[in-house]
Design an enzyme around this catalytic site. Sequence first.
Site, PDB file in Angstrom:
ATOM      1  N   VAL A 170       0.866  -1.186   0.000  1.00 12.55           N
ATOM      2  CA  VAL A 170       0.000   0.000   0.000  1.00 12.55           C
ATOM      3  C   VAL A 170       0.902   1.235   0.000  1.00 12.55           C
ATOM      4  CG1 VAL A 170      -1.751   1.299   1.233  1.00 12.55           C
ATOM      5  CG2 VAL A 170      -1.872  -1.201   1.168  1.00 12.55           C
ATOM      6  N   ARG A 295      12.364  -5.751  30.908  1.00 14.03           N
ATOM      7  CA  ARG A 295      13.339  -5.882  29.837  1.00 14.03           C
ATOM      8  C   ARG A 295      14.309  -4.709  29.820  1.00 14.03           C
ATOM      9  NH1 ARG A 295       9.301  -8.063  25.023  1.00 14.03           N
ATOM     10  NH2 ARG A 295       9.199 -10.220  25.764  1.00 14.03           N
ATOM     11  N   GLU A 428       1.576  -3.126  16.876  1.00 15.36           N
ATOM     12  CA  GLU A 428       2.781  -2.344  17.117  1.00 15.36           C
ATOM     13  C   GLU A 428       2.851  -1.055  16.317  1.00 15.36           C
ATOM     14  OE1 GLU A 428       7.637  -3.113  17.438  1.00 15.36           O
ATOM     15  OE2 GLU A 428       6.311  -4.716  16.743  1.00 15.36           O
ATOM     16  N   ARG A 438       7.716  -2.417  27.085  1.00 17.98           N
ATOM     17  CA  ARG A 438       6.635  -3.382  26.914  1.00 17.98           C
ATOM     18  C   ARG A 438       6.914  -4.636  27.728  1.00 17.98           C
ATOM     19  NH1 ARG A 438       5.917  -7.829  24.308  1.00 17.98           N
ATOM     20  NH2 ARG A 438       7.631  -7.630  22.807  1.00 17.98           N
TER      21      ARG A 438
END
Length: 464
Positions: A170, A295, A428, A438
Amino acid sequence: MTEKFQFEPSEPATLADHYDLVIIGSGGAGLVSALQARELGLHPVVLEKMPTLGGNTIKASSGMNAAETNVQLRQGIVDSFAEFYEETFQGGGRLNDPALLEYFTTHSGQAIDWLRLHGIFLNDLTLTGGMKKKRAHRPESTAPVGAYLINNLLWLLAQVKIPVYTNTRVTELLKDETGKIKGVKVELLGSEKTLKTKAVVLATGGFGASKQLLKRYRPELAEYQTTNQSGATGDGIFLGAEIGAQPIQMELVQIHPTVQQDTEKVFLIGEAVRGEGAILVDQFGERFTDELGTRRVVSQKITALPERSAYLIYDQAVKERVKALAFYEAKGLVLKADTLTKLAAKLELNASALEDTLRQWNTAVETGVDVRFGRTTGMTHKLAQAPYYAIHVAPAVHYTMGGLHIDQKARVLDRNGAVIPGLFAAGEVTGGLHGNNRIGGNSIAETVVFGRQAAQQAAVYLED
């Protein structure tokens, strides 16, 4: 789903001129949106620029977070949406959009139920960093959740004959004179075509594989390795921005702490390995952090080591509880030895130090108290069943928390905070849900929760 099922993308010549809903991207969010849209009576199409399907979702290994589920109750875990909200809010540095986070956490259990009604069973649980309770739902086989989800969704799409096109990019979103979506331009087989539609779902993923955007927003990370598939270059963010959509929190990029980077191909070692009891050691054979911290924190601890890398240590029992470890071993990423002494020799670590580290860890498991680093989760099993294993890991770019600004209804907002009529987004490609970090297991949940919401709200919009 039959095990021999092989999904065949639609033939390019069959691409029609008009669809009720155009969905851009074939990861979890796109495929969920397509299935939900069909169930609501719409005729959607899925357009994927890459030759393969599944996006980053197909690489996910750990699980799908959800609270207040029957799966949890069957394992004696009493959870709450409020706890899920608070731990995600804290894990994201309190930078999460409260409205998005409330919708996400309170609809997570419904998302598990919706999958179950479609024959996609996530009946086992594991733990991810930043979560105090087991919320990461995964297949009973403990197989990686991403491929399981994508393969089953593709089978379901095939049953209801939803067209899915690969190698179809696209290039532009089209609006009418009133600002409403009226179509998209696509490139297919070297030619351009315009598709008419009144609604679009952007499900194109993030920009973790885009050197261009990383250099713009986080230049210090531009040369890091990435766990992302090569198509994760922020296409949906560009498409939306060109018609006035507002990107937010683009500087918030997550580094995953445990990524094997010694081979030509990069492999993320899923958080479930640590959730099931593995530990991290430095070049001296000693632990240096709570392995199930967020994380962001664990990555910082590894990067601060002189070698900027660490070893993930586990035993045969952990291997049996995490099926992905057999895959890593088959790829040549794992060192194995019958004893800790032999493993230390292979790693060129001090054997007595490594043995002492495991003795201390096993004592922590026995007593339930990690006196060194205060770890409180993933401490159910000792590391005591030979053989022993190690994987060399270092941080790599993993997830981009920033993206297009959406509201609770998955509607894309412009730079003035107004809804762009007919434009929705999920996964995302969006920003705001996760804050500055996250939590593992929340991305798969996001694709299902907001993939469904985008389709539902598109259906409502098209009724008006």
